[in-house]
Design an enzyme around this catalytic site. Structure first.
Site, PDB file in Angstrom:
ATOM      1  N   LYS A  39      10.514  -7.439  -8.304  1.00 46.75           N
ATOM      2  CA  LYS A  39       9.658  -7.148  -9.468  1.00 46.75           C
ATOM      3  C   LYS A  39       9.117  -5.720  -9.370  1.00 46.75           C
ATOM      4  CE  LYS A  39       5.656  -9.106  -7.064  1.00 46.75           C
ATOM      5  NZ  LYS A  39       4.908 -10.341  -6.806  1.00 46.75           N
ATOM      6  N   ARG A 137      -4.222 -18.909  -9.352  1.00 47.33           N
ATOM      7  CA  ARG A 137      -3.591 -18.025 -10.321  1.00 47.33           C
ATOM      8  C   ARG A 137      -2.691 -18.934 -11.147  1.00 47.33           C
ATOM      9  NH1 ARG A 137      -0.349 -12.828  -8.017  1.00 47.33           N
ATOM     10  NH2 ARG A 137       1.250 -14.402  -7.752  1.00 47.33           N
ATOM     11  N   HIS A 171       2.225 -20.218  -3.765  1.00 53.60           N
ATOM     12  CA  HIS A 171       2.012 -18.844  -3.285  1.00 53.60           C
ATOM     13  C   HIS A 171       0.761 -18.788  -2.419  1.00 53.60           C
ATOM     14  CE1 HIS A 171       2.848 -14.641  -3.250  1.00 53.60           C
ATOM     15  NE2 HIS A 171       1.826 -14.272  -3.987  1.00 53.60           N
ATOM     16  N   ARG A 231      10.687 -15.786   0.500  1.00 49.53           N
ATOM     17  CA  ARG A 231      10.472 -15.009  -0.720  1.00 49.53           C
ATOM     18  C   ARG A 231       9.747 -13.695  -0.419  1.00 49.53           C
ATOM     19  NH1 ARG A 231       7.340 -19.067  -3.355  1.00 49.53           N
ATOM     20  NH2 ARG A 231       5.605 -17.647  -3.262  1.00 49.53           N
ATOM     21  N   TYR A 272     -10.553  21.644  -8.902  1.00 47.23           N
ATOM     22  CA  TYR A 272     -11.548  21.108  -9.843  1.00 47.23           C
ATOM     23  C   TYR A 272     -12.768  20.568  -9.098  1.00 47.23           C
ATOM     24  CZ  TYR A 272      -7.983  20.898 -13.575  1.00 47.23           C
ATOM     25  OH  TYR A 272      -7.040  21.182 -14.511  1.00 47.23           O
ATOM     26  N   CYS A 319      -5.009  17.258  -8.331  1.00 50.87           N
ATOM     27  CA  CYS A 319      -4.883  17.483  -9.783  1.00 50.87           C
ATOM     28  C   CYS A 319      -3.770  16.605 -10.342  1.00 50.87           C
ATOM     29  CB  CYS A 319      -4.559  18.944 -10.055  1.00 50.87           C
ATOM     30  SG  CYS A 319      -5.654  20.106  -9.230  1.00 50.87           S
ATOM     31  N   ASP A 321      -0.777  17.410 -11.489  1.00 51.03           N
ATOM     32  CA  ASP A 321       0.587  17.758 -11.089  1.00 51.03           C
ATOM     33  C   ASP A 321       0.678  18.487  -9.761  1.00 51.03           C
ATOM     34  OD1 ASP A 321       1.291  16.930 -13.766  1.00 51.03           O
ATOM     35  OD2 ASP A 321       0.434  18.841 -14.394  1.00 51.03           O
TER      36      ASP A 321
HETATM   37  C1  LIG Z   1       5.003 -10.722  -5.444  1.00 53.52           C
HETATM   38  C2  LIG Z   1       5.286 -12.087  -5.021  1.00 53.52           C
HETATM   39  C3  LIG Z   1       5.926 -12.354  -3.793  1.00 53.52           C
HETATM   40  C4  LIG Z   1       6.212 -11.281  -2.780  1.00 53.52           C
HETATM   41  O1  LIG Z   1       5.014 -10.951  -2.118  1.00 53.52           O
HETATM   42  P1  LIG Z   1       5.045 -10.017  -0.826  1.00 53.52           P
HETATM   43  O2  LIG Z   1       3.654 -10.051  -0.327  1.00 53.52           O
HETATM   44  O3  LIG Z   1       5.429  -8.661  -1.306  1.00 53.52           O
HETATM   45  O4  LIG Z   1       6.031 -10.606   0.092  1.00 53.52           O
HETATM   46  C5  LIG Z   1       6.280 -13.658  -3.509  1.00 53.52           C
HETATM   47  N1  LIG Z   1       5.990 -14.660  -4.366  1.00 53.52           N
HETATM   48  C6  LIG Z   1       5.343 -14.452  -5.530  1.00 53.52           C
HETATM   49  C7  LIG Z   1       5.040 -15.604  -6.409  1.00 53.52           C
HETATM   50  C8  LIG Z   1       4.958 -13.170  -5.892  1.00 53.52           C
HETATM   51  O5  LIG Z   1       4.306 -12.975  -7.040  1.00 53.52           O
END
Ligand SMILES: *Cc1c(COP(=O)(O)O)cnc(C)c1O
Length: 376
Positions: A39, A137, A171, A231, A272, A319, A321
């Site tokens: 992602k 979540r 998760h 994952r 700045y 800054c 850039d």
């Molecule tokens: C982003 C995400 C992961 C990966 O998380 P890491 O900490 O980068 O390994 C795994 N599962 C879900 C549902 C996520 O949103």
């Protein structure tokens, strides 16, 4: 890369990526599937080249956040199964099905919408049920007061026509953090997840081909939680506190160049806001990188970057850039010299700590203007 582009770039080492993939593979149980999280443009590394590499290396699954990200991969010819971790509007159900994209299901109401859409076209959508075991979540609620209701909701969702429940996942909130409290929390999330799956089987005869929960933290800290698939995201790219334990290597090197160098007398204010004043005769370099490239402005005056011979302190406000560095101790560094903002010499954690953030955010922040240059 031609010289015109030699301003700021992100070198991405596909060799390191392959190394990390193999090292993680070797650390997970035999037969366990590998899902690469790609992602957010593969955490800034470029989703298409990263996914191609993973496909070639033999990974089993990819995960993205949304349909656009999944379609980018399909349009680039990636054939592997893809799981969408976030929401997809049900009107795109046919697109999901026709492109072999699996959808996360986080409540019964959405399951019903996908089911209706799939039935209307006489096709079947692959789904992964998401359980909320403590991240608070996405996911079906299944904690104490919601347990029985959760079992019923998941069973009813999976029984809907037009849905093929291939997987179930959850998760972790603190699998990458240490201390007894965090370990306890992660173990309780895991016990809730596996217990819930057993009860689903007992009460409704449901089973899932792919049960998964191990994000990067869990892959390293809780190898016993690998189940049918891991994952990892961050780990794959070679970052995080635990990446060292598997001998992983960072895949991105953010590099810029020195645009100009001037010598200032003591007492000269720089940039700045005049938040830095020279306290000596200073040979100050201007770097061709700023917050529009993804360098956090909040890290102004707090970091040093790797140059030939050591680390040059960054001076004054960053800054849009450009930013300035003190090159007084590095006479060999000249206009056009390369400076590593982060990479194998300068750990990304130094920058993320100074900015009060995490490596994830810095990687995602490397902007579109910064060309990705693939090595190996
Ligand atoms: C982003 C995400 C992961 C990966 O998380 P890491 O900490 O980068 O390994 C795994 N599962 C879900 C549902 C996520 O949103």
């Amino acid at each position: 890369m031609d010289d015109l582009q030699k301003r700021t770039w992100a070198e991405v080492s596909l060799k390191n990526l392959r190394h990390n993939y193999e090292a993680i593979r070797a650390a997970i149980p035999e037969g366990c599937r590998f899902l690469g999280v790609v992602k957010a443009d593969a955490y800034g590394h470029g989703a298409v080249p990263v996914s191609r590499m993973l496909e070639e290396a033999g990974a089993d699954y990819l995960a993205v956040s949304c349909l656009d990200e999944a379609m980018e991969l399909r349009e680039a010819g990636i054939k592997m199964p893809i799981l969408i971790l976030g929401h997809t509007p049900p009107k795109y159900t046919e697109t999901l099905i026709d492109n072999n994209i699996s959808q996360t299901i986080s409540c019964f109401a959405k399951a019903k919408e996908y089911s209706d859409a799939a039935c209307a076209i006489g096709k079947e959508l692959k789904i992964h049920i998401k359980l909320d075991t403590g991240m608070s979540r996405l996911g079906f609620l299944c904690s104490e007061g919601y347990y029985q209701e959760g079992l019923r909701n998941v069973a009813e969702a999976c029984a809907l026509p037009g849905l093929n429940h291939e997987g179930i996942y959850t998760h972790f909130a603190v699998s990458d953090e240490f201390g007894e409290d965090n370990e306890d929390y992660t173990r309780r999330q895991f016990a809730l997840f596996t217990g819930f799956i057993e009860d689903l089987k007992k009460q409704s005869g449901l089973s899932f081909k792919i049960r998964h929960c191990a994000n990067s933290g869990a892959v390293v800290n809780y190898p016993e939680m690998a189940l049918d698939m891991v994952r990892p995201g961050l780990l794959l790219y070679g970052y995080g506190d635990t990446s060292g334990r598997l001998g992983l290597k960072p895949c991105m090197r953010l590099v810029t160049t020195v645009s100009t160098i001037k010598v200032y007398e003591p007492g000269t204010s720089v940039s700045y806001g005049r938040r830095y004043t020279t306290d000596k005769r200073t040979r100050m370099g201007v770097l061709a990188i700023g917050y529009a490239d993804g360098l956090p402005r909040i890290s102004s005056n707090k970091c040093s970057y790797a140059v030939k011979g050591g680390f040059a302190p960054q001076c004054g406000s960053i800054c849009m850039d450009m930013c300035m560095v003190d090159l007084s101790d590095f006479p060999q560094v000249d206009v056009g010299s390369e400076v590593e903002i982060f990479g194998e010499q300068n750990s990304i954690c130094k920058i993320s700590d100074a900015a009060g953030t995490i490596p994830y955010e810095l990687l995602c922040a490397v902007s579109k203007r910064v060309p990705r240059v693939y090595k190996d």
